[in-house]
Design a protein around this motif. Structure first.
Motif, PDB file in Angstrom:
ATOM      1  N   ALA A 729      45.123  32.031  40.503  1.00 11.50           N
ATOM      2  CA  ALA A 729      45.635  31.657  41.941  1.00 11.50           C
ATOM      3  C   ALA A 729      44.604  31.590  42.802  1.00 11.50           C
ATOM      4  O   ALA A 729      44.683  30.733  43.758  1.00 11.50           O
ATOM      5  N   VAL A 730      43.326  32.189  42.765  1.00 12.92           N
ATOM      6  CA  VAL A 730      42.285  32.129  43.698  1.00 12.92           C
ATOM      7  C   VAL A 730      41.842  30.950  43.602  1.00 12.92           C
ATOM      8  O   VAL A 730      41.131  30.152  44.699  1.00 12.92           O
ATOM      9  N   ALA A 731      41.678  30.166  42.328  1.00 10.06           N
ATOM     10  CA  ALA A 731      40.668  28.942  41.907  1.00 10.06           C
ATOM     11  C   ALA A 731      41.751  27.895  42.588  1.00 10.06           C
ATOM     12  O   ALA A 731      41.229  26.684  42.849  1.00 10.06           O
ATOM     13  N   GLN A 732      43.028  28.118  42.656  1.00  9.86           N
ATOM     14  CA  GLN A 732      43.999  26.868  43.072  1.00  9.86           C
ATOM     15  C   GLN A 732      44.071  26.998  44.482  1.00  9.86           C
ATOM     16  O   GLN A 732      44.588  25.896  45.223  1.00  9.86           O
ATOM     17  N   ALA A 733      43.505  27.876  45.224  1.00  8.02           N
ATOM     18  CA  ALA A 733      43.473  27.811  46.739  1.00  8.02           C
ATOM     19  C   ALA A 733      42.349  27.293  47.499  1.00  8.02           C
ATOM     20  O   ALA A 733      41.099  27.423  46.924  1.00  8.02           O
ATOM     21  N   HIS A 734      42.893  26.282  48.349  1.00 14.85           N
ATOM     22  CA  HIS A 734      41.862  25.288  49.059  1.00 14.85           C
ATOM     23  C   HIS A 734      42.184  25.520  50.637  1.00 14.85           C
ATOM     24  O   HIS A 734      42.871  24.514  51.085  1.00 14.85           O
ATOM     25  N   PRO A 735      42.036  26.544  51.191  1.00 17.17           N
ATOM     26  CA  PRO A 735      42.485  26.538  52.594  1.00 17.17           C
ATOM     27  C   PRO A 735      41.367  25.732  53.371  1.00 17.17           C
ATOM     28  O   PRO A 735      40.442  25.511  53.209  1.00 17.17           O
ATOM     29  N   GLU A 736      41.728  25.432  54.735  1.00 12.06           N
ATOM     30  CA  GLU A 736      41.085  24.786  55.688  1.00 12.06           C
ATOM     31  C   GLU A 736      40.681  25.706  56.932  1.00 12.06           C
ATOM     32  O   GLU A 736      39.887  25.466  57.758  1.00 12.06           O
ATOM     33  N   ALA A 737      41.697  26.449  57.376  1.00 14.57           N
ATOM     34  CA  ALA A 737      41.561  27.482  58.338  1.00 14.57           C
ATOM     35  C   ALA A 737      40.464  28.251  58.303  1.00 14.57           C
ATOM     36  O   ALA A 737      40.143  28.782  56.929  1.00 14.57           O
ATOM     37  N   PRO A 738      39.482  28.366  59.055  1.00 13.27           N
ATOM     38  CA  PRO A 738      38.116  29.183  58.938  1.00 13.27           C
ATOM     39  C   PRO A 738      38.482  30.637  58.617  1.00 13.27           C
ATOM     40  O   PRO A 738      37.880  30.984  57.656  1.00 13.27           O
ATOM     41  N   ALA A 739      39.521  31.234  59.273  1.00 17.53           N
ATOM     42  CA  ALA A 739      39.818  32.562  58.787  1.00 17.53           C
ATOM     43  C   ALA A 739      40.249  32.857  57.198  1.00 17.53           C
ATOM     44  O   ALA A 739      39.739  33.701  56.609  1.00 17.53           O
ATOM     45  N   LYS A 740      41.004  32.047  56.970  1.00 22.17           N
ATOM     46  CA  LYS A 740      41.529  32.043  55.386  1.00 22.17           C
ATOM     47  C   LYS A 740      40.455  31.486  54.486  1.00 22.17           C
ATOM     48  O   LYS A 740      40.269  31.957  53.393  1.00 22.17           O
ATOM     49  N   LEU A 741      39.552  30.541  54.893  1.00 21.08           N
ATOM     50  CA  LEU A 741      38.408  30.350  54.135  1.00 21.08           C
ATOM     51  C   LEU A 741      37.426  31.366  53.915  1.00 21.08           C
ATOM     52  O   LEU A 741      37.087  31.771  52.769  1.00 21.08           O
ATOM     53  N   ALA A 742      37.502  32.077  54.997  1.00 20.17           N
ATOM     54  CA  ALA A 742      36.426  33.570  54.737  1.00 20.17           C
ATOM     55  C   ALA A 742      37.382  34.455  53.871  1.00 20.17           C
ATOM     56  O   ALA A 742      36.730  35.216  52.973  1.00 20.17           O
ATOM     57  N   LEU A 743      38.390  34.657  53.875  1.00 17.84           N
ATOM     58  CA  LEU A 743      39.127  35.337  53.201  1.00 17.84           C
ATOM     59  C   LEU A 743      39.134  35.011  51.518  1.00 17.84           C
ATOM     60  O   LEU A 743      38.937  35.707  50.616  1.00 17.84           O
ATOM     61  N   LEU A 744      39.201  33.627  51.455  1.00 19.04           N
ATOM     62  CA  LEU A 744      38.843  32.890  50.242  1.00 19.04           C
ATOM     63  C   LEU A 744      37.335  33.659  49.436  1.00 19.04           C
ATOM     64  O   LEU A 744      37.475  33.856  48.613  1.00 19.04           O
ATOM     65  N   TRP A 745      36.461  33.295  50.238  1.00 14.31           N
ATOM     66  CA  TRP A 745      34.966  33.704  49.965  1.00 14.31           C
ATOM     67  C   TRP A 745      35.122  35.166  49.506  1.00 14.31           C
ATOM     68  O   TRP A 745      34.281  35.460  48.484  1.00 14.31           O
ATOM     69  N   ALA A 746      35.885  36.064  50.250  1.00 12.59           N
ATOM     70  CA  ALA A 746      35.768  37.482  50.049  1.00 12.59           C
ATOM     71  C   ALA A 746      36.439  37.792  48.581  1.00 12.59           C
ATOM     72  O   ALA A 746      36.020  38.697  47.881  1.00 12.59           O
ATOM     73  N   ALA A 747      37.363  37.022  48.549  1.00 11.75           N
ATOM     74  CA  ALA A 747      38.144  37.195  47.197  1.00 11.75           C
ATOM     75  C   ALA A 747      37.517  36.660  46.082  1.00 11.75           C
ATOM     76  O   ALA A 747      37.291  37.586  44.920  1.00 11.75           O
ATOM     77  N   ARG A 748      36.793  35.599  46.167  1.00  9.93           N
ATOM     78  CA  ARG A 748      35.854  35.169  45.176  1.00  9.93           C
ATOM     79  C   ARG A 748      34.728  36.050  45.000  1.00  9.93           C
ATOM     80  O   ARG A 748      34.204  36.398  43.604  1.00  9.93           O
ATOM     81  N   HIS A 749      34.220  36.771  45.854  1.00  9.25           N
ATOM     82  CA  HIS A 749      33.059  37.723  45.847  1.00  9.25           C
ATOM     83  C   HIS A 749      33.686  38.822  44.974  1.00  9.25           C
ATOM     84  O   HIS A 749      32.967  39.386  44.190  1.00  9.25           O
ATOM     85  N   GLN A 750      34.642  39.392  45.206  1.00  7.38           N
ATOM     86  CA  GLN A 750      35.425  40.475  44.647  1.00  7.38           C
ATOM     87  C   GLN A 750      35.575  40.195  43.058  1.00  7.38           C
ATOM     88  O   GLN A 750      35.530  41.098  42.274  1.00  7.38           O
ATOM     89  N   LEU A 751      36.014  38.914  43.166  1.00  9.51           N
ATOM     90  CA  LEU A 751      36.076  38.396  41.252  1.00  9.51           C
ATOM     91  C   LEU A 751      34.941  38.320  40.741  1.00  9.51           C
ATOM     92  O   LEU A 751      34.970  38.036  39.348  1.00  9.51           O
ATOM     93  N   GLY A 752      33.762  38.357  41.488  1.00  8.10           N
ATOM     94  CA  GLY A 752      32.508  38.167  40.708  1.00  8.10           C
ATOM     95  C   GLY A 752      32.137  36.714  40.693  1.00  8.10           C
ATOM     96  O   GLY A 752      31.148  36.506  40.343  1.00  8.10           O
ATOM     97  N   LEU A 753      32.854  35.721  41.477  1.00 11.00           N
ATOM     98  CA  LEU A 753      32.602  34.163  41.428  1.00 11.00           C
ATOM     99  C   LEU A 753      31.617  33.839  42.321  1.00 11.00           C
ATOM    100  O   LEU A 753      30.987  32.875  42.485  1.00 11.00           O
ATOM    101  N   LEU A 754      31.366  34.586  43.578  1.00  4.55           N
ATOM    102  CA  LEU A 754      30.361  34.309  44.623  1.00  4.55           C
ATOM    103  C   LEU A 754      29.378  35.769  44.912  1.00  4.55           C
ATOM    104  O   LEU A 754      30.162  36.559  45.456  1.00  4.55           O
TER     105      LEU A 754
END
Length: 934
Positions: A729-754
C-alpha cells in the motif's frame, strides 16, 4: 349546504345590515352578503338542537361564561373539541399543578415517513380556560360523561401534508422556536383558535384599534366587553366573530379543507355517540372553538341528512400518552401569541373571579397552593327561547371602565421596587411618571381605564429609557409583576413508571427532586458505598437528559475509572418534560439507554466511530458484556462497509482506548476487538493509496490511518495479517500534496525503506530550493501529523524546524512564519505539544547556556582512541556477576547452554554462555559500560 335566511329572530338586524351595506358601499351585493351571512351563521348555530358553546383558547371571558353555564344548567354529556384518544389523560390532571399539557408521543413509526420521527402532539391546559372548567365539572360530577370528538393524534399527522423535509406544523399549531419553551417541537392542539387567517385583516384591525398586537386587540374589544355578558349575548357575539373571520378569508386553502374535515369528524362522532347512548340532546353541550361554531359543512347539526364522514383507520404507529409540564411562555411561543399574553389573561381571570364572586370549577385534589372556596350559586341562565342580543350589543356604545387609581398606583409602586432590584436607577418620580403616562396612553387609545398593556408601555418609556442593565428588561419585569411565567408540574402519581422509578432510586440523596430549583448533591462513595447505585443512575441520566438536568461538578466516569467522591447539580424538576418523555421509551433507565445505544448503531447515519462510542458508553454506564459484544460486532460491520476515511482519527482514538481498557481488565481481548483490528488493518491498507492522492481526504485522516496501521501492526500480525499488505500500500501511494508527501516519507522511514540520513538530506534539499521554501510549512504539517504513526520522528521534526529557522534569511522567514503558525494550528493542534516537549528536552534551559550550546544534530562524533575493554572486565562484568539470572535467561533464549562461571579478568570459558555472548558482541558491552560510567 346553505341555511335559509332567518325571518324571525334576526330579521330586523339583517335588514339593518343590508341597508347599511347599500349606503356604505353603494351596492348591496358583496358587503351585504358578508354581513347578512354572518347573521345567518349566528341564527343557524342558535337554532341547533344540540347547544353549541363557542370558546376562545385561554380566554377568561370564555371560562367565566362556561362556569356560569355549568352552574346554571348542568349538562349530562359534554362534547369537547380535543383529540379523542387523549381522554384517559384528563383524569390525571387532578395530580398536577397547572399549566400542564396532555401529550401523545411516538418514536416507532408505522405508516409515516421515518424522517418525521419522533412525533409529538401537545394540548396545553390552563385554569383560565373554558375547556378546563368543562373538564373539572365533568370529572368531579357524578353521572356526567365527557366525550372528546376531535380527530385522533394519529389523524393529525395523517392529514398533514407530506414533503421530504419532515412534518409541517399541524392545522392548529405553530412551531416553537423559543429555547425556553417546554413543548419543544411538538405539534400544538388548542380549542378555539380565533385569529384572522390573513395578514391584511389583522393589520387593519391593529391599526384602527390603536394596539400593538392581536392579543391586545382581543383583550380590549372582545375580552373585556364579554366578561360580564349574559349567556345569550356571549354565544351570539362569539359565533358572530367566528363567522366574520371565516367569511373574510381571501381564498380557500388546504388548511381550510382540513378544518372542514375536522368539523365533519366532530359532528359524525357526536351523532354516533347519541345513537349509541340514547342521550337527550337537550342535556348535552358541545364545546368548540367559535370558528367551528360557524361551520357550514353538510354534516352540521343533528337534523342533517348528509351521510357520516368516513373516518380512515389509524396507522400502526404505537402512541404513548402522558402529561408534561407547561408554562405561560411555552404556550405563547407555540401558538404565536405576544409575550405576556397568557400571564395577563391569568391575572384578568383572578381579578374577574374576585369581582364577580363566582366560584370556578377545580378538580378535587388539584395542586394549586390555594384553599378552595365554597361554591356560590350563579344567576340562572336563560332557559326560554333565545332573543336577539346582537342588535343591542352592536348598537350600544362601549362601556368605559372607571379608573381604578388604587390598582394602578399599586402597579407603579411595585414596578419601581422591582426595577431597583434589577439594577435600574428608578425612583418615586419614575412611579409618578408611569402613573401619568399610563393614563395618557389609555386616553389616546380610547379607554378610560389603563390596561396592563398600557401600563407596560408606560413603564418601558419611563424606566428603561435607553439603557437595559443585566438580563431582564422592563417589559419582562411587568410580566413578572402581573403574574409571571407560571410553570406547571406533573404530580408523582401521574408520572410514567420510569420517572417514578428515577425519583425512588435517588431518594437516598435526601433531596426534593420535584422542585424546580437547582440542588447540589454530594456523594462520598468511599464513606457511604450505598450511594453507588445513585451514582450509576446519575451518570446514565447525564447521558439521556439535557445537559442542565444532571450536571457533574466533581468526579468523572471513564473507562476503568470511577471517582470516590462526586458532586452534582440536579434540576430534574425543571426538566420534568424530558424525564417524562424517557418514560415513553421504556420502563427503566437501563432499558432506554440500551435501546438508544442499539438505535445509534443501527440507524442510517451509523458509523464505526459512533459504534465505538456506543461500546464505550455500554462499558461505562451499563457494564453489560453481552451488549458490548453486540455493539462491537456491529462496529466491525460498519468499518468494513465504509468507503471513506473521514472518521479515521476518531476510530483510532477510541479503539486505542478500548484496547488499553480490555488489556488491563480482561485476561484476553474480546473476539470483536481482535476482529476489528484485523478488519481495520486490511481495510485501511486497501484505502491507503487512494487516500494519499484524494484531494477530499485531509492529511489528518491519512495520518490517523497510518497511526492505526503502525500502532496496531504487532497485534494484527499476531492475529494473522500480512505485513506485505502495508508495504504494498505504501509503495502504491504517489501523493503530490506537500503534507501528504511528508507523511509518505515518514511511513517509508518507519518501514525501514528510507533511512534517517536520507530523510535529512531530502529536507535539506527542500530548504535549499527557493521555489519550494514557501510551501515548506505544508511539509512540516505533514511531519507533525507523522508523529501519530511514527512518534520517534519528534527529534527529527525539531531538528528540521530548527534548521529552517537558523538557515532561512529574514526576508524569507518573516513572511513564512504566519503560514507555519496557521498551518500547525489548523491541522495539528493536538500534536504540537509533542514537539514542545521534545524541544524542551533538546534545548538548554537557561539563556547563558544557549551561547555555548551545540545542537546534537550538528555535533561531530569523535572516534575513541582508547581500546575497548574486554568482555570480562569493567563495570559490565561486575553487573553480570551480581545478577546472573538475567544473563541465564537471555542465553537460554539465544540457545546457549552451560553453567554460569564468572571469568577471571581476560579469561574465557567455552561452557559459559554469557561469555560467549559478550565475546560475540563487544560493541554492546562497550555501550553499556559507557552508560554506566556516565
Amino acid at each position: 349546504m346553505t341555511a335559509p335566511a332567518p325571518t324571525g329572530l334576526f330579521g330586523p338586524l339583517r335588514d339593518q345590515l343590508t341597508d347599511a351595506a347599500a349606503a356604505f358601499a353603494g351596492s348591496p351585493d358583496a358587503l351585504a352578503g358578508i354581513l347578512t351571512g354572518m347573521v345567518d351563521d349566528v341564527d343557524r348555530a342558535l337554532r341547533e338542537r344540540l347547544e353549541i358553546f363557542p370558546v376562545c383558547h385561554h380566554s377568561p371571558a370564555s371560562a367565566l361564561a362556561m362556569a356560569r353555564r355549568l352552574r346554571a344548567r348542568p349538562p349530562k354529556v359534554i362534547y369537547l373539541e380535543l383529540c379523542e384518544d387523549l381522554r384517559p389523560l384528563l383524569d390525571e390532571l387532578r395530580n398536577c399543578r397547572l399549566p400542564v399539557a396532555v401529550q401523545a408521543f411516538a418514536t416507532e413509526l408505522d405508516g409515516f415517513p421515518a424522517e418525521w420521527s419522533p412525533l409529538s402532539v401537545v394540548a396545553p391546559i390552563t385554569e383560565a380556560s373554558a375547556e378546563y372548567q368543562a373538564v373539572a365539572y365533568a370529572l368531579d360530577t357524578p353521572g356526567v360523561e365527557l366525550v372528546l370528538v376531535d380527530r385522533s393524534t394519529d389523524h393529525v399527522f395523517q392529514w398533514t401534508p407530506r414533503d421530504d423535509t419532515g412534518p409541517a406544523p399541524g392545522p392548529d399549531s405553530a412551531s416553537a422556536d423559543d429555547d425556553t419553551a417546554l413543548h419543544g417541537d411538538a405539534v400544538g392542539v388548542e380549542i378555539g383558535d380565533l385569529r384572522p387567517r390573513f395578514a391584511e385583516l389583522e393589520a387593519h384591525l391593529l391599526h384602527h384599534g390603536k394596539v400593538r398586537h392581536w392579543s391586545e386587540w382581543w383583550d380590549q374589544y372582545v375580552e373585556r366587553p364579554l366578561a360580564d355578558a349574559d349567556h345569550d349575548t356571549y354565544r351570539q357575539v362569539m359565533v358572530l366573530i367566528g363567522s366574520l373571520f371565516r367569511r373574510l378569508r381571501p381564498s380557500r386553502s388546504a388548511r381550510d379543507e382540513r378544518d372542514e374535515d375536522r368539523e365533519r369528524h366532530m359532528w359524525t362522532r357526536m351523532r354516533q355517540h347519541l345513537a349509541e347512548s340514547g342521550a337527550d340532546p337537550a342535556d348535552c353541550l358541545y364545546v368548540c372553538g367559535a370558528f367551528h361554531a360557524a361551520s357550514r359543512v353538510e354534516q352540521f347539526g343533528l337534523d342533517s341528512t348528509a351521510p357520516d364522514f368516513p373516518i380512515s383507520p389509524r396507522t400502526g404507529t404505537r402512541w404513548r400518552y402522558g402529561l408534561i409540564p407547561s408554562s405561560h411562555s411555552a404556550i405563547e411561543a407555540q401558538f404565536g401569541l405576544a409575550p405576556g399574553t397568557v400571564s395577563i389573561a391569568a391575572a384578568n381571570w383572578t381579578a374577574a373571579v374576585a369581582r364577580t364572586r363566582l366560584t370556578p370549577y377545580r378538580l378535587a385534589g388539584q395542586r394549586t397552593g390555594k384553599k378552595g372556596r365554597r361554591a356560590r350559586a350563579a344567576a340562572p341562565a336563560a332557559t326560554g327561547p333565545a332573543t336577539d342580543r346582537l342588535s343591542g350589543f352592536l348598537a350600544a356604545p362601549p362601556v368605559l371602565d372607571e379608573l381604578d387609581e388604587a390598582e394602578l398606583r399599586g402597579w407603579c409602586v411595585d414596578i419601581v421596587r422591582l426595577a431597583r432590584r434589577n439594577g435600574y436607577l428608578a425612583s418615586t418620580a419614575d412611579a409618578i411618571a408611569v402613573f401619568e403616562t399610563s393614563i395618557l396612553l389609555a386616553t389616546m387609545r380610547n379607554r378610560a381605564r389603563p390596561t396592563p398593556y398600557d401600563f407596560a408601555d408606560a413603564a418601558v418609556t419611563c424606566i428603561e429609557k435607553d439603557v437595559v442593565p443585566r438580563r431582564r428588561d422592563v417589559r419582562r419585569l411587568c410580566e413578572i409583576l402581573l403574574g409571571g411565567d407560571r410553570v406547571g408540574q406533573v404530580g408523582y402519581d401521574s408520572l410514567p413508571p420510569l420517572a417514578r422509578d428515577v425519583l425512588d432510586r435517588l431518594r437516598p440523596l435526601g433531596l426534593d427532586l420535584e422542585r424546580r430549583t437547582v440542588q447540589r448533591a454530594l456523594l462520598d462513595l468511599r464513606a457511604d458505598p450505598a450511594l453507588a447505585p445513585c451514582s450509576d443512575l446519575l451518570w446514565m441520566l447525564r447521558h439521556l437528559l439535557p445537559a442542565d438536568a444532571v450536571r457533574p461538578i466533581m468526579g468523572e466516569r471513564r473507562l476503568g475509572h470511577r471517582s470516590e467522591q462526586e458532586s452534582w447539580d440536579l434540576a430534574l424538576g425543571r426538566n420534568q418534560r424530558a424525564l417524562i418523555e424517557l418514560g415513553y421509551e421504556g420502563v427503566t433507565v437501563e432499558q432506554v439507554l440500551e435501546q438508544r445505544l442499539r438505535r445509534a448503531v443501527r440507524g442510517p447515519d451509523a458509523t464505526a466511530a459512533r459504534a465505538l462510542a456506543a461500546v464505550e458508553d455500554a462499558i461505562r454506564l451499563l457494564d453489560s458484556p453481552r451488549l458490548v459484544d453486540e455493539l462491537g460486532a456491529r462496529a466491525v460491520e460498519l468499518l468494513a462497509a465504509e468507503r471513506t476515511v473521514d472518521d479515521a482519527p476518531e476510530v483510532l482514538r477510541r479503539i486505542r482506548r478500548l484496547l488499553a481498557h480490555h488489556r488491563t481488565t480482561t485476561p484476553a481481548l474480546p473476539a470483536w476487538c481482535r476482529t476489528f483490528v484485523t478488519t481495520g488493518y486490511a481495510h485501511y491498507c486497501t484505502l491507503l493509496p487512494t487516500a494519499f492522492v484524494d484531494e477530499s481526504t485531509g492529511v489528518r485522516q491519512v495520518g490517523a490511518m497510518l497511526g492505526f496501521l503502525f500502532s496496531m501492526e504487532s497485534l494484527a500480525l499476531s492475529l494473522g495479517c500480512d505485513r506485505s499488505q502495508l508495504e504494498l500500500a505504501v509503495a502504491q501511494a504517489h501523493p503530490e500534496a506537500p503534507a501528504k508527501l511528508a507523511l509518505l516519507w515518514a511511513a517509508r522511514h518507519q518501514l525501514g525503506l528510507l533511512p534517517l540520513a536520507r530523510l535529512r538530506e531530502q529536507c535539506a534539499e527542500l530548504l535549499a530550493n527557493p521555489l519550494v521554501v514557501p510551501a515548506f510549512p505544508q511539509y512540516l504539517s505533514g511531519f507533525v501529523h507523522a508523529l501519530e504513526p511514527v512518534p520517534g520522528l519528534a527529534p527529527f521534526v525539531v531538528e528540521t524546524m530548527s534548521s529552517a529557522f537558523a538557515g532561512l534569511p529574514d526576508p524569507v522567514l518573516l513572511p513564512w512564519l504566519p503560514t507555519l503558525i496557521t498551518t500547525l494550528r489548523e491541522h495539528g493542534p493536538e500534536l504540537v505539544p509533542l514537539l514542545v516537549r521534545e524541544a524542551e528536552r533538546t534545548f538548554p534551559a537557561t539563556l547563558p547556556a544557549l551561547d555555548a550550546w551545540t545542537p546534537p544534530w550538528a555535533a561531530t562524533p569523535t572516534p575513541s582512541t582508547a581500546p575497548a575493554p574486554s568482555p570480562g572486565t569493567g563495570p559490565v562484568h561486575g553487573l553480570l556477576v551480581a545478577h546472573p539470572e538475567a544473563v541465564d535467561a537471555v542465553a537460554a533464549l539465544l540457545g546457549c547452554s552451560g553453567d554460569w562461571q564468572p571469568l577471571a579478568e581476560g579469561g574465557t570459558s567455552p561452557g559459559d554462555g554469557a561469555s560467549v555472548l559478550l565475546a560475540a558482541h563487544p560493541a554492546t558491552a562497550h555501550a553499556v559500560a559507557t552508560l554506566l560510567a556516565d
